[in-house]
Design an enzyme around this catalytic site. Structure first.
Site, PDB file in Angstrom:
ATOM      1  N   HIS A 121      -1.586   8.795   7.571  1.00 15.05           N
ATOM      2  CA  HIS A 121      -2.572   7.989   8.281  1.00 15.05           C
ATOM      3  C   HIS A 121      -2.069   7.678   9.692  1.00 15.05           C
ATOM      4  O   HIS A 121      -0.859   7.683   9.952  1.00 15.05           O
ATOM      5  CB  HIS A 121      -2.848   6.706   7.514  1.00 15.05           C
ATOM      6  CG  HIS A 121      -3.604   6.932   6.249  1.00 15.05           C
ATOM      7  ND1 HIS A 121      -4.094   5.902   5.479  1.00 15.05           N
ATOM      8  CD2 HIS A 121      -3.986   8.075   5.625  1.00 15.05           C
ATOM      9  CE1 HIS A 121      -4.740   6.400   4.436  1.00 15.05           C
ATOM     10  NE2 HIS A 121      -4.668   7.715   4.502  1.00 15.05           N
ATOM     11  N   CYS A 147      -1.465   1.233   4.160  1.00 13.17           N
ATOM     12  CA  CYS A 147      -1.094   0.943   5.544  1.00 13.17           C
ATOM     13  C   CYS A 147      -0.974  -0.547   5.794  1.00 13.17           C
ATOM     14  O   CYS A 147      -0.073  -0.991   6.515  1.00 13.17           O
ATOM     15  CB  CYS A 147      -2.102   1.580   6.500  1.00 13.17           C
ATOM     16  SG  CYS A 147      -1.997   3.388   6.526  1.00 13.17           S
ATOM     17  N   GLU A 159      -1.921   4.892  11.283  1.00  9.08           N
ATOM     18  CA  GLU A 159      -1.051   3.711  11.313  1.00  9.08           C
ATOM     19  C   GLU A 159       0.366   4.076  10.874  1.00  9.08           C
ATOM     20  O   GLU A 159       1.350   3.615  11.456  1.00  9.08           O
ATOM     21  CB  GLU A 159      -1.593   2.615  10.378  1.00  9.08           C
ATOM     22  CG  GLU A 159      -3.021   2.221  10.657  1.00  9.08           C
ATOM     23  CD  GLU A 159      -4.059   3.008   9.845  1.00  9.08           C
ATOM     24  OE1 GLU A 159      -5.061   2.397   9.450  1.00  9.08           O
ATOM     25  OE2 GLU A 159      -3.868   4.212   9.613  1.00  9.08           O
ATOM     26  N   CYS A 161      -6.128   1.101   5.343  1.00  8.77           N
ATOM     27  CA  CYS A 161      -6.190   1.090   3.876  1.00  8.77           C
ATOM     28  C   CYS A 161      -5.095   0.161   3.332  1.00  8.77           C
ATOM     29  O   CYS A 161      -4.244  -0.325   4.085  1.00  8.77           O
ATOM     30  CB  CYS A 161      -5.993   2.511   3.335  1.00  8.77           C
ATOM     31  SG  CYS A 161      -4.292   3.112   3.492  1.00  8.77           S
TER      32      CYS A 161
END
Length: 150
Positions: free
Chosen positions: A78, A109, A80, A106
């Site tokens: 991801h 993260c 992040e 999410c």
């Protein structure tokens, strides 16, 4: 023409970063900022040296994994996560920083961001992850949805 606010400025950069994404499903960008300085950026895509989904197809599509579920069934990281990893790789402290992200993070993260000491998250679009929202409510992290400037 008026100057953009700091949130608008960094969100514009976040959206530019998202354009580097190699994900076929969702292009996400993330920018870590402290004291109005960019510390690290990240976008979603495969790890370095691993074929990109743009080139080999989407594992999640092949397995018909619904959005927001089974995050581990993906070649990519991801945005992040990549921003946090880039900061760590280059020895940059991110404690106390703000994360600008094109999508609400999410749960995976969110847990990383909380433990990394991120104090504020500014996101543009929503993301259907009830656990992520529950974790944030239990933390001291400030979360703001960026709606754009009038």
């Amino acid at each position: 023409m008026s100057r953009p606010s700091w949130d608008e400025y960094f969100m514009d950069i976040t959206n530019l970063v998202a354009k580097r994404s190699t994900c076929l499903r969702r292009k996400v960008g993330a920018v870590l900022v402290k004291d109005r300085n960019i510390l690290a950026t990240g976008y979603n895509g495969a790890p370095s040296g691993i074929p990109h989904c743009l080139d080999v197809g989407c594992l999640r599509e092949e397995m018909t994994v619904p959005s927001g579920e089974r995050h581990e069934l993906c070649r990519g990281l991801h945005a992040e996560q990549n921003a946090i990893i880039q900061a760590a790789y280059h020895g940059i402290r991110i404690r106390g920083a703000t994360l600008f992200c094109s999508n609400y993070p999410c749960a995976i993260c969110i847990k990383m961001l909380i433990n990394a000491g991120i104090k504020r998250i500014v996101y543009q679009d929503g993301y259907c992850d009830a656990l992520a929202k529950d974790l944030i409510q239990q933390s001291s992290v400030e979360v703001v949805q960026f709606k754009g400037e009038p």
